[in-house]
Design a protein around this motif. Structure first.
Motif, short mmCIF file in Angstrom:
data_model
loop_
_atom_site.label_atom_id
_atom_site.label_comp_id
_atom_site.label_asym_id
_atom_site.label_seq_id
_atom_site.Cartn_x
_atom_site.Cartn_y
_atom_site.Cartn_z
N GLN A 192 40.45 38.34 49.66
CA GLN A 192 41.20 37.39 50.19
C GLN A 192 42.57 38.28 50.68
O GLN A 192 43.78 38.07 50.18
CB GLN A 192 41.84 36.39 49.19
N PRO A 193 42.43 39.13 51.52
CA PRO A 193 43.49 39.90 52.02
C PRO A 193 44.80 39.16 52.39
O PRO A 193 44.75 38.29 53.10
CB PRO A 193 42.86 40.62 53.26
N GLY A 194 45.87 39.64 52.04
CA GLY A 194 47.09 39.24 52.39
C GLY A 194 47.53 38.04 51.63
O GLY A 194 48.53 37.49 52.07
N GLN A 195 46.45 37.30 50.94
CA GLN A 195 46.71 36.00 50.30
C GLN A 195 47.19 35.91 48.82
O GLN A 195 46.72 37.13 48.39
CB GLN A 195 45.37 35.00 50.38
N TYR A 196 47.84 35.23 48.38
CA TYR A 196 48.10 34.89 46.95
C TYR A 196 46.78 34.49 46.31
O TYR A 196 46.04 33.69 46.61
CB TYR A 196 49.16 33.67 46.80
N VAL A 197 46.73 35.07 45.07
CA VAL A 197 45.58 34.70 44.03
C VAL A 197 46.20 34.30 42.88
O VAL A 197 47.07 34.89 42.35
CB VAL A 197 44.65 36.01 43.79
N SER A 198 45.85 33.12 42.47
CA SER A 198 46.46 32.50 41.27
C SER A 198 45.84 33.17 40.08
O SER A 198 44.96 33.51 40.13
CB SER A 198 46.16 30.84 41.10
N GLY A 199 46.88 33.11 39.04
CA GLY A 199 46.50 33.61 37.92
C GLY A 199 45.47 33.11 37.20
O GLY A 199 44.66 33.83 36.62
N GLU A 200 45.44 31.62 37.40
CA GLU A 200 44.28 31.05 36.69
C GLU A 200 42.75 31.46 37.24
O GLU A 200 41.97 31.63 36.58
CB GLU A 200 44.32 29.47 37.09
N SER A 201 42.72 31.59 38.47
CA SER A 201 41.45 32.13 39.25
C SER A 201 40.93 33.47 38.90
O SER A 201 39.86 33.55 38.53
CB SER A 201 41.40 31.84 40.80
N ILE A 202 42.10 34.31 38.73
CA ILE A 202 41.63 35.49 38.19
C ILE A 202 41.27 35.71 37.00
O ILE A 202 40.29 36.12 36.45
CB ILE A 202 43.06 36.55 38.21
N SER A 203 41.94 34.66 35.85
CA SER A 203 41.43 34.52 34.58
C SER A 203 40.16 34.08 34.58
O SER A 203 39.24 34.60 33.73
CB SER A 203 42.65 33.71 33.98
N GLN A 204 39.66 33.23 35.35
CA GLN A 204 38.62 32.52 35.40
C GLN A 204 37.49 33.60 35.80
O GLN A 204 36.48 33.77 34.99
CB GLN A 204 38.36 31.18 35.94
N GLU A 205 37.72 33.96 37.04
CA GLU A 205 36.61 35.01 37.32
C GLU A 205 36.43 36.04 36.59
O GLU A 205 35.21 36.34 36.39
CB GLU A 205 37.17 35.77 38.65
N LEU A 206 37.50 36.77 36.15
CA LEU A 206 37.14 38.03 35.32
C LEU A 206 37.13 37.73 33.58
O LEU A 206 36.98 38.79 32.91
CB LEU A 206 38.40 38.93 35.58
N GLY A 207 37.39 36.46 33.53
CA GLY A 207 37.13 36.26 31.94
C GLY A 207 38.23 36.90 31.07
O GLY A 207 37.97 37.24 29.98
N VAL A 208 39.40 36.84 31.49
CA VAL A 208 40.62 37.52 30.64
C VAL A 208 41.77 36.80 30.45
O VAL A 208 42.08 35.84 31.32
CB VAL A 208 41.01 39.15 31.27
N SER A 209 42.76 36.91 29.80
CA SER A 209 43.87 36.21 29.51
C SER A 209 44.79 36.39 30.85
O SER A 209 44.93 37.31 31.21
CB SER A 209 44.53 36.41 28.35
N ARG A 210 45.95 35.45 30.94
CA ARG A 210 46.96 35.71 31.80
C ARG A 210 47.80 36.86 31.37
O ARG A 210 48.35 37.71 32.50
CB ARG A 210 48.03 34.32 31.64
N THR A 211 48.17 37.25 30.26
CA THR A 211 48.90 38.22 29.73
C THR A 211 48.15 39.56 30.07
O THR A 211 48.69 40.63 30.58
CB THR A 211 49.08 38.35 28.15
#
Lengths: 324, 324
Positions: free
Chosen positions: B13-32
């Motif tokens: 998603q070049p140049g776009q914001y990626v939300s912490g929540e979607s990263i967390s879901q995609e990669l299966g890791v915590s926000r921290t």
């Protein structure tokens, strides 16, 4: 049993044999323990004669340099103000350089009784047996452009030559640039390692090797034609501390004279002591050999070579071969 | 989670914001864990914008030098034949010197993305932020007498000036001896550290700092009057690899020209690029200040200063102050 108690027994009977049995009784130790202790003392420079029948006789004690005696007899003010005295080192040059890189002040002097890996010019070795010579390196911090470093090499040779001639009255001369010779044989080596940033010297490590009391069997056979010692040439043993303190005084005086009056007094002194001038020679340089007659130094410290066609060429760096 | 998987998400998603929540879901890791990984990437030169509401946006990726790309694009033969590429070092100069002492061949090049303790002339520091400039040191082993070391400093300045002018078309000039200036502001630093035995150079470490892509906020405020970068002066970002490979080619050519033809072609080039000639200046030396007009170089590399009485004095080493 320590060294002292054993040595005291010998000192009570100077020049005499002391039997193993009497040592054993006096000190309450076994004959084997005595033998081991004698070996230790020999490694530290003491010499004994051993006789199965008579016991041991102390022939000579080591002539070790003493930091306290050096300090009390020093005639120079800056040179040798701080002395680091070692028993056995790879090379005094490396120790002095490390000290300089750590900020050691001008005049810091590193002396060793013995060098295991003494270094000479062009990566050659330097024979430095225990207690037989002066093996030392000094930190200099001249506030000079790098152009002048070779002048310090020539200055150091002049100082050492003047000092050794005064002490020994031997016919010592300088072979360009900085070897001291007696009748064609080398008695000392000088190696100046310079460090510079851009055009300014940051420090110079001056390594000095003086073959003071070496005997013929201290040299590899193949060196005997090219090297000698003050003792071999003059027929008598010298106190190394006299050699060190006199040289440091002379060297320091010339060094400060040079900083005040420039290179020209050094040129005059060098030319007067040189054995290289006026004799045809071959100079070996990376760019090829130059054959001609060395006639003096120029104002930079290069040697002026008169070529066959009469022109004069300054040579900055070369190995000087034998006169032709 | 590794850097690659996180970076891939942003690249989708070049140049776009990626939300912490979607990263967390995609990669299966915590926000921290995400926040920690972002910090690591920032330390490695990636830049992000963070918004509590929107998440993270990748702004720029680090412009790291690649050893493989350097090797494939190198236009010089000896200079940079061996490259040691580091991320962050105290000083490339120290690493190159240690390599030289261990026997590294001529042309060995040490480059770092960042120097923590970059060194300039006279013990001053050198601003060397990550990825923004060319911070490098090269091992030279010229077979030259020590007298000629300052000529290498001038040669290096000429090579760098010619190369940077060609690449940027900016009005770059040389301030004696080796600073490159654009409109009075410094854009590069050259520091040659020489090691010599007696009158012969054993090696030279040439340190080069080129302020390529620094922005104004990369400099301490007090330096902004005196320093600039090619990017600030020219208004555009440059590829550092172009700067390195072009300079090495130019430098090597001049170095071999010098070894064949001597110093005189270098003098001609230096004088043509100099901004120091013809303007009254004060030269600060340990022996005191010299005021006069620099009129050229002499054959040793010293700068010739015309004094008020009309006489000309060669100056070997000094800090050159502002024109009077």
């Amino acid at each position: 049993m320590n060294n002292t108690s054993l040595l005291q027994l010998f000192e009570l009977q100077p020049g005499q044999y002391v039997s193993g049995e009497s040592i054993s009784q006096e000190l309450g130790v076994s004959r084997t323990a005595i033998w081991k202790q004698i070996k230790k003392l020999e490694a530290a420079g003491y010499r004994f004669e051993a006789s199965r029948r008579l016991g041991y006789r102390l022939i000579s004690i080591p002539d070790n340099l003493s930091a306290a005696e050096l300090a009390s007899r020093m005639k120079s003010n800056v040179f040798g103000k701080e002395v680091q005295l070692f028993d056995s080192v790879e090379s005094t040059q490396n120790i002095a350089r490390a000290a300089a890189e750590e900020g050691a002040p001008e005049g810091t002097l590193v002396i060793a009784e013995q060098q295991l890996n003494g270094r000479g010019r062009m990566g050659r070795g330097w024979v430095s047996p225990r207690g037989k010579g002066v093996w030392m390196s000094m930190v200099l911090r001249p506030s000079l452009p790098i152009y002048f470093a070779p002048q310090l090499t020539l200055l150091t040779a002049v100082a050492l030559c003047r000092s050794l001639k005064r002490i020994t009255a031997l016919p010592i001369g300088i072979k360009w640039p900085n070897d001291l010779l007696i009748e064609g044989k080398k008695i000392s080596g000088i190696l100046l390692e310079s460090a510079a940033e851009d055009e300014r010297l940051t420090f110079v490590i001056a390594g000095i090797g003086i073959s003071v009391n070496l005997e013929e069997d201290d040299y590899p056979v193949e060196l005997l034609e090219k090297a000698t010692s003050l003792r071999i040439a003059g027929g008598k043993k010298l106190e190394r501390i006299d050699v060190i303190t006199d040289f440091l005084q002379e060297w320091e005086q010339l060094y400060f004279l040079y900083q005040e009056q420039g290179f020209s007094p050094i040129v005059t002194l060098w030319e007067a002591l040189s054995v290289s001038l006026g004799k045809p020679a071959r100079l070996i340089t990376p760019q090829g050999d130059i054959v001609g007659v060395p006639i003096g130094l120029d104002e930079t410290g290069a040697i002026r070579i008169q070529l066959e066609d009469g022109s004069v060429k300054p040579v900055f760096s070369a190995e000087m071969g034998e006169p032709l």
